[in-house]
Design an enzyme around this catalytic site. Sequence first.
Site, PDB file in Angstrom:
ATOM      1  N   MET A  90       0.798  -1.230   0.000  1.00 53.12           N
ATOM      2  CA  MET A  90       0.000   0.000   0.000  1.00 53.12           C
ATOM      3  C   MET A  90       0.831   1.281   0.000  1.00 53.12           C
ATOM      4  SD  MET A  90      -2.977  -1.150  -0.303  1.00 53.12           S
ATOM      5  CE  MET A  90      -4.024   0.255   0.037  1.00 53.12           C
ATOM      6  N   ARG A  91       1.989   1.251  -0.627  1.00 52.03           N
ATOM      7  CA  ARG A  91       2.792   2.467  -0.735  1.00 52.03           C
ATOM      8  C   ARG A  91       3.021   2.787  -2.198  1.00 52.03           C
ATOM      9  NH1 ARG A  91       4.784   5.508   3.770  1.00 52.03           N
ATOM     10  NH2 ARG A  91       6.356   6.169   2.282  1.00 52.03           N
ATOM     11  N   ILE A  92       2.964   4.077  -2.528  1.00 47.11           N
ATOM     12  CA  ILE A  92       3.323   4.488  -3.886  1.00 47.11           C
ATOM     13  C   ILE A  92       4.839   4.588  -3.952  1.00 47.11           C
ATOM     14  CG2 ILE A  92       3.181   6.378  -5.555  1.00 47.11           C
ATOM     15  CD1 ILE A  92       0.344   6.908  -4.458  1.00 47.11           C
ATOM     16  N   LEU A  93       5.422   3.957  -4.961  1.00 44.95           N
ATOM     17  CA  LEU A  93       6.873   3.866  -5.059  1.00 44.95           C
ATOM     18  C   LEU A  93       7.446   5.004  -5.909  1.00 44.95           C
ATOM     19  CD1 LEU A  93       6.844   0.026  -5.584  1.00 44.95           C
ATOM     20  CD2 LEU A  93       7.764   1.211  -3.573  1.00 44.95           C
ATOM     21  N   ASN A 107       2.632  -6.069 -10.311  1.00 46.50           N
ATOM     22  CA  ASN A 107       1.616  -5.709  -9.322  1.00 46.50           C
ATOM     23  C   ASN A 107       0.293  -6.349  -9.726  1.00 46.50           C
ATOM     24  OD1 ASN A 107       0.364  -4.244  -7.138  1.00 46.50           O
ATOM     25  ND2 ASN A 107      -0.451  -2.806  -8.646  1.00 46.50           N
ATOM     26  N   HIS A 109      -3.843  -5.491  -9.341  1.00 42.38           N
ATOM     27  CA  HIS A 109      -4.795  -4.452  -8.961  1.00 42.38           C
ATOM     28  C   HIS A 109      -6.210  -5.013  -9.153  1.00 42.38           C
ATOM     29  CE1 HIS A 109      -6.332  -0.437  -8.275  1.00 42.38           C
ATOM     30  NE2 HIS A 109      -7.159  -0.635  -9.287  1.00 42.38           N
ATOM     31  N   GLU A 143       3.978   5.547 -13.215  1.00 42.89           N
ATOM     32  CA  GLU A 143       2.595   5.994 -13.065  1.00 42.89           C
ATOM     33  C   GLU A 143       1.778   4.872 -12.417  1.00 42.89           C
ATOM     34  OE1 GLU A 143      -1.010   8.032 -15.655  1.00 42.89           O
ATOM     35  OE2 GLU A 143       0.729   7.216 -16.683  1.00 42.89           O
ATOM     36  N   ASP A 145      -0.568   2.078 -11.236  1.00 39.64           N
ATOM     37  CA  ASP A 145      -1.604   1.232 -11.855  1.00 39.64           C
ATOM     38  C   ASP A 145      -1.738   1.439 -13.370  1.00 39.64           C
ATOM     39  OD1 ASP A 145      -2.213   0.204  -9.333  1.00 39.64           O
ATOM     40  OD2 ASP A 145      -3.793   1.667  -8.967  1.00 39.64           O
ATOM     41  N   GLU A 174      -8.105 -13.426  -8.379  1.00 39.50           N
ATOM     42  CA  GLU A 174      -6.728 -12.936  -8.220  1.00 39.50           C
ATOM     43  C   GLU A 174      -5.792 -14.088  -7.869  1.00 39.50           C
ATOM     44  OE1 GLU A 174      -6.025  -9.417  -5.818  1.00 39.50           O
ATOM     45  OE2 GLU A 174      -8.126  -8.850  -5.985  1.00 39.50           O
TER      46      GLU A 174
HETATM   47  C1  GRF Z   1      -5.854  -7.436  -3.418  1.00 35.04           C
HETATM   48  O1  GRF Z   1      -7.201  -7.205  -3.725  1.00 35.04           O
HETATM   49  C2  GRF Z   1      -4.959  -6.813  -4.445  1.00 35.04           C
HETATM   50  O2  GRF Z   1      -5.502  -6.810  -5.730  1.00 35.04           O
HETATM   51  C3  GRF Z   1      -4.849  -5.394  -3.955  1.00 35.04           C
HETATM   52  O3  GRF Z   1      -4.811  -5.494  -2.559  1.00 35.04           O
HETATM   53  C4  GRF Z   1      -5.448  -6.694  -2.154  1.00 35.04           C
HETATM   54  C5  GRF Z   1      -4.428  -7.450  -1.368  1.00 35.04           C
HETATM   55  O4  GRF Z   1      -4.954  -8.597  -0.762  1.00 35.04           O
HETATM   56  N1  GRF Z   1      -3.695  -4.750  -4.536  1.00 35.04           N
HETATM   57  P1  GRF Z   1      -3.971  -9.655  -0.102  1.00 35.04           P
HETATM   58  O5  GRF Z   1      -3.123  -8.901   0.908  1.00 35.04           O
HETATM   59  O6  GRF Z   1      -3.152 -10.276  -1.177  1.00 35.04           O
HETATM   60  O7  GRF Z   1      -4.871 -10.647   0.585  1.00 35.04           O
END
Ligand code: GRF
Length: 208
Positions: A90-93, A107, A109, A143, A145, A174
């Site tokens: 959860m950090r922007i690099l 990544n 998303h 940039e 995502d 995912e």
């Molecule tokens: C996932 O939905 C992913 O797409 C997003 O953050 C969530 C991470 O879930 N970037 P987890 O930590 O892998 O369970």
Amino acid sequence: MKRIVILISGRGSNMQAIQQACTQETWDARVAAVISSRGDAPGLDIARAQGIATAVVEQREYPERESFDAALMQAVDAHAPDLLLLAGFMRILTTAFVHHYDGRLLNIHPSLLPAFAGLHTHSRVIAAGCKLSGATVHFVTPEVDHGPIIAQAVVPVLPGDTEATLAARVLAREHVLYPRAVRWWLQGLLRVEHRVVVHQHGESQLLK
Ligand code: GRF
């Protein structure tokens, strides 16, 4: 054997899915380390239980993005990764960080990029009345995502969906999509042509 480092900030379910696929499908690779931007990330315990090395670069200790990324880069490079994966990180690099791992930084998303980049994806999808959503694995570029798309999975948005129900439906895909994309990368099957990622053997990059 290729070395994978995974960056997390929370739950770590994608990290776990990648680790499981790596073991079960006997990839010529191993998860060398899981590094979190938060010491209280539940994913750290999952990694430790699997015997994976863990490290924390605590984001609160680095108010400046540059100093955080420098510390993170040091922690990552200590494990000499061939491939670096963001999985709920959860950090922007910074641009410098992204360029350091150019071509080997992926990544996931939880939307069909380029739609719904950024945060609060699922509630924005529902509010927009979309009938389809999904997830995207992409190469990371400065940039956020917006990097070249490796693979996407689609799910329906159903009447009555909440952020939680849609998130759960997307997350299940995912866990199939990300390991598959990682395996392709490890096997050298991905080529980027004018920002479009092509699978060398023509395998479908759309997971339905
Ligand atoms: C996932 O939905 C992913 O797409 C997003 O953050 C969530 C991470 O879930 N970037 P987890 O930590 O892998 O369970």
